[in-house]
Design a protein around this motif. Sequence first.
Motif, PDB file in Angstrom:
ATOM      1  N   LYS A  67       0.839  -1.192   0.000  1.00 38.08           N
ATOM      2  CA  LYS A  67       0.000   0.000   0.000  1.00 38.08           C
ATOM      3  C   LYS A  67       0.874   1.243   0.000  1.00 38.08           C
ATOM      4  N   GLY A  68       0.522   2.223  -0.836  1.00 39.29           N
ATOM      5  CA  GLY A  68       1.278   3.464  -0.819  1.00 39.29           C
ATOM      6  C   GLY A  68       1.271   4.223  -2.123  1.00 39.29           C
ATOM      7  N   PHE A  69       2.180   5.186  -2.212  1.00 43.27           N
ATOM      8  CA  PHE A  69       2.293   6.088  -3.347  1.00 43.27           C
ATOM      9  C   PHE A  69       3.251   5.515  -4.390  1.00 43.27           C
ATOM     10  N   TYR A  70       2.918   5.746  -5.656  1.00 44.40           N
ATOM     11  CA  TYR A  70       3.730   5.266  -6.777  1.00 44.40           C
ATOM     12  C   TYR A  70       3.737   6.317  -7.882  1.00 44.40           C
ATOM     13  N   GLN A  71       4.614   6.116  -8.831  1.00 45.43           N
ATOM     14  CA  GLN A  71       4.615   6.898 -10.061  1.00 45.43           C
ATOM     15  C   GLN A  71       4.480   5.944 -11.235  1.00 45.43           C
ATOM     16  N   LEU A  83      -1.900   3.124  -4.524  1.00 45.87           N
ATOM     17  CA  LEU A  83      -2.415   1.767  -4.600  1.00 45.87           C
ATOM     18  C   LEU A  83      -2.797   1.260  -3.214  1.00 45.87           C
ATOM     19  N   LYS A  84      -4.007   0.737  -3.112  1.00 47.44           N
ATOM     20  CA  LYS A  84      -4.528   0.198  -1.862  1.00 47.44           C
ATOM     21  C   LYS A  84      -4.749  -1.305  -2.008  1.00 47.44           C
ATOM     22  N   PRO A  85      -4.958  -2.006  -0.893  1.00 46.02           N
ATOM     23  CA  PRO A  85      -5.176  -3.458  -0.970  1.00 46.02           C
ATOM     24  C   PRO A  85      -6.309  -3.831  -1.919  1.00 46.02           C
ATOM     25  N   ASN A  86      -6.010  -4.763  -2.812  1.00 47.27           N
ATOM     26  CA  ASN A  86      -6.992  -5.320  -3.743  1.00 47.27           C
ATOM     27  C   ASN A  86      -7.630  -4.266  -4.659  1.00 47.27           C
TER      28      ASN A  86
END
Length: 331
Positions: A67-71, A83-86
């Motif tokens: 879970k967390g921030f992405y690019q 992005l969070k779980p599922n």
Amino acid sequence: MKKVFLLALIMLSAFSVNAQTKNQIKFTAKIANRNSDTLVIRGANNFKQVIPINKKGFFAATFEAPKGFYQFGDGREVSSLYLKPNSEVNLTMDAKQFDETIVYKGKGVDESNFLAQYALKTEKFQNEAFTKEEAEFNTMLEAMKKSDLESIQNEKLDPEFQTALKNSMEQFNQYAFQAYQSNVKTNKLKGKPSPEFDYENYKGGKTKLSDLRGKYVYIDLWATWCGPCRAEIPFLQKIEEKYHGKNIEFVSISIDKAKDNDKWKKFVADKNLGGIQLFADKDWESEFVMSYGVTGIPRFILIDPNGNIVNPDADRPSSAELQTQLDALLK
């Protein structure tokens, strides 16, 4: 100011949201006028997920991610997502209007849509506020702070997301005035003689800026570790080819650290880089780099045949505006 300024702050402050637990993510994207046949999602702890396009014209993958921030990036531009779980993320966009057209649908996408809209809002602020006098800039910044705090108080948003982004917003607001002052200082350089450099040339010896007097000089400040810098290289190579034989020199100055000099040489050789390839003497603290107030790369500078600064923060090779300007100067 570039949007990367905002994205870097978000990513820097928010990586701590990522947990060790990995969750399955379903990701699809339909992109009009795409720049590449792959998307790359990057995150903390060297996370990297490459998503190729399928036969139906979609980018699709199922993968595990904390879970967390992405690019995500298409080799030319980048944007943030959460992005969070599922999560089941369905992205649509037009690469010709990259930020303006990003829409997420599916499960667990409220935060990503918030980031897309916030990026637009912040970029608009930078484009407008950084052209104002100091008093008006301060007024606009205060209004931005108030608006930021109001916008993040949304019950639909994940609490950890809210906390992390609030911290990022505070960093942005604290740094904005410093960036504004740097921008004002940079704009005052237009029309003035450029600071000099005398750097190691990949082909041997050293090269001074004064050695190039009589020609326009387009300078690329970059580093081998810089993803956005590497993304500009194919466009720079096309620009070099188009204006070959014209009254202009293309100079790339690496600000890699001294210990990475061999890495720089190998990169230049492996990528068959053209133009004049130079290596700065003290990376970020090189006098030439500091004279231009450089805080982020890639950074492009355009100098006229008399050694005066045309633009201390010139358009990138990937920008159509650069070719328009060069066509006018070199006609």
